[in-house]
Design a protein around this motif. Structure first.
Motif, PDB file in Angstrom:
ATOM      1  N   TYR A   1      -7.869  -0.590   4.294  1.00 21.54           N
ATOM      2  CA  TYR A   1      -7.226   0.382   3.410  1.00 21.54           C
ATOM      3  C   TYR A   1      -8.233   0.821   2.360  1.00 21.54           C
ATOM      4  O   TYR A   1      -9.038   0.023   1.899  1.00 21.54           O
ATOM      5  CB  TYR A   1      -6.025  -0.233   2.685  1.00 21.54           C
ATOM      6  CG  TYR A   1      -4.755  -0.229   3.485  1.00 21.54           C
ATOM      7  CD1 TYR A   1      -3.914   0.882   3.484  1.00 21.54           C
ATOM      8  CD2 TYR A   1      -4.381  -1.324   4.239  1.00 21.54           C
ATOM      9  CE1 TYR A   1      -2.744   0.882   4.216  1.00 21.54           C
ATOM     10  CE2 TYR A   1      -3.215  -1.327   4.972  1.00 21.54           C
ATOM     11  CZ  TYR A   1      -2.401  -0.227   4.954  1.00 21.54           C
ATOM     12  OH  TYR A   1      -1.231  -0.205   5.675  1.00 21.54           O
TER      13      TYR A   1
ATOM     14  N   ILE B   1      -8.314   2.535  -1.450  1.00 17.35           N
ATOM     15  CA  ILE B   1      -7.605   2.987  -2.643  1.00 17.35           C
ATOM     16  C   ILE B   1      -8.601   3.834  -3.419  1.00 17.35           C
ATOM     17  O   ILE B   1      -9.547   3.310  -4.000  1.00 17.35           O
ATOM     18  CB  ILE B   1      -7.105   1.805  -3.499  1.00 17.35           C
ATOM     19  CG1 ILE B   1      -6.150   0.927  -2.691  1.00 17.35           C
ATOM     20  CG2 ILE B   1      -6.434   2.316  -4.770  1.00 17.35           C
ATOM     21  CD1 ILE B   1      -5.726  -0.341  -3.406  1.00 17.35           C
TER      22      ILE B   1
ATOM     23  N   LYS C   1       0.884   4.111  -2.897  1.00 20.88           N
ATOM     24  CA  LYS C   1       0.722   5.530  -2.573  1.00 20.88           C
ATOM     25  C   LYS C   1       1.704   6.376  -3.407  1.00 20.88           C
ATOM     26  O   LYS C   1       1.329   7.373  -4.009  1.00 20.88           O
ATOM     27  CB  LYS C   1       1.022   5.727  -1.080  1.00 20.88           C
ATOM     28  CG  LYS C   1       0.181   6.752  -0.396  1.00 20.88           C
ATOM     29  CD  LYS C   1       0.587   6.880   1.073  1.00 20.88           C
ATOM     30  CE  LYS C   1      -0.333   6.086   1.953  1.00 20.88           C
ATOM     31  NZ  LYS C   1      -0.134   6.374   3.387  1.00 20.88           N
TER      32      LYS C   1
ATOM     33  N   VAL D   1      -4.153   6.699  -1.377  1.00 26.69           N
ATOM     34  CA  VAL D   1      -4.301   5.478  -0.599  1.00 26.69           C
ATOM     35  C   VAL D   1      -4.368   5.898   0.867  1.00 26.69           C
ATOM     36  O   VAL D   1      -3.512   6.632   1.338  1.00 26.69           O
ATOM     37  CB  VAL D   1      -3.108   4.523  -0.817  1.00 26.69           C
ATOM     38  CG1 VAL D   1      -3.239   3.281   0.051  1.00 26.69           C
ATOM     39  CG2 VAL D   1      -2.998   4.136  -2.278  1.00 26.69           C
TER      40      VAL D   1
ATOM     41  N   LYS E   1      -5.095   4.603   4.968  1.00 28.25           N
ATOM     42  CA  LYS E   1      -5.299   3.507   5.916  1.00 28.25           C
ATOM     43  C   LYS E   1      -6.538   3.875   6.710  1.00 28.25           C
ATOM     44  O   LYS E   1      -6.561   4.872   7.416  1.00 28.25           O
ATOM     45  CB  LYS E   1      -4.085   3.342   6.826  1.00 28.25           C
ATOM     46  CG  LYS E   1      -4.110   2.065   7.629  1.00 28.25           C
ATOM     47  CD  LYS E   1      -2.793   1.827   8.321  1.00 28.25           C
ATOM     48  CE  LYS E   1      -2.743   0.436   8.921  1.00 28.25           C
ATOM     49  NZ  LYS E   1      -1.422   0.130   9.455  1.00 28.25           N
TER      50      LYS E   1
ATOM     51  N   PHE F   1       0.827  -1.205   0.000  1.00 28.02           N
ATOM     52  CA  PHE F   1       0.000   0.000   0.000  1.00 28.02           C
ATOM     53  C   PHE F   1       0.866   1.261   0.000  1.00 28.02           C
ATOM     54  O   PHE F   1       0.517   2.252  -0.630  1.00 28.02           O
ATOM     55  CB  PHE F   1      -0.981  -0.010   1.179  1.00 28.02           C
ATOM     56  CG  PHE F   1      -2.132  -0.947   0.977  1.00 28.02           C
ATOM     57  CD1 PHE F   1      -3.139  -0.662   0.072  1.00 28.02           C
ATOM     58  CD2 PHE F   1      -2.212  -2.133   1.690  1.00 28.02           C
ATOM     59  CE1 PHE F   1      -4.209  -1.527  -0.125  1.00 28.02           C
ATOM     60  CE2 PHE F   1      -3.273  -3.006   1.508  1.00 28.02           C
ATOM     61  CZ  PHE F   1      -4.274  -2.701   0.604  1.00 28.02           C
TER      62      PHE F   1
END
Length: 123
Positions: A51, A53, A16, A60, A62, A12
């Protein structure tokens, strides 16, 4: 939200950075959807790390999507997510085997492909 460390955290982070590149912007413009991933360390639904997206904004995050409902939500184990992101697990086969659970729009889910994730050599 769990505070579990996952192997997929690194993917992730790569994603990003990738979305800030020219190629990442092209992916964002092509897909233009929001995906939420519920990643579990061992068993789907337990100790999930979430997460988002956002391929509308190219970010991205969290945590859960805060702009309403995501277009599609995927739930899977950490190890299966790693395989999926690396192109070693076909999303359709994972879904049929029960290793990947989907909520939301199936047409949006079908637009998801491992091509969204950068290959480590690209960064």
């Amino acid at each position: 939200m769990a505070t579990t460390e996952l192997k997929s955290d690194a993917i992730f982070e790569l994603l990003k950075r990738f979305l800030g590149t020219e190629e990442g912007v092209a992916v964002k413009n092509k897909v233009n959807l929001v995906y939420q991933f519920n990643i579990s360390p061992k068993k789907i639904g337990i100790d999930e790390v979430i997460y988002t997206i956002d391929l509308k904004k190219g970010e991205v995050i969290k945590g859960q999507y805060e702009g309403g409902k995501p277009d599609a939500t995927f739930s899977l184990k950490d190890e299966d997510f790693i395989k999926l992101a690396n192109g070693k697990l076909n999303p359709q086969i994972a879904f049929m085997r029960g290793a990947l659970k989907i909520k939301g729009s199936l047409s949006a889910a079908q637009k998801f492909s491992p091509d969204i994730f950068p290959k480590p050599a690209k960064l």
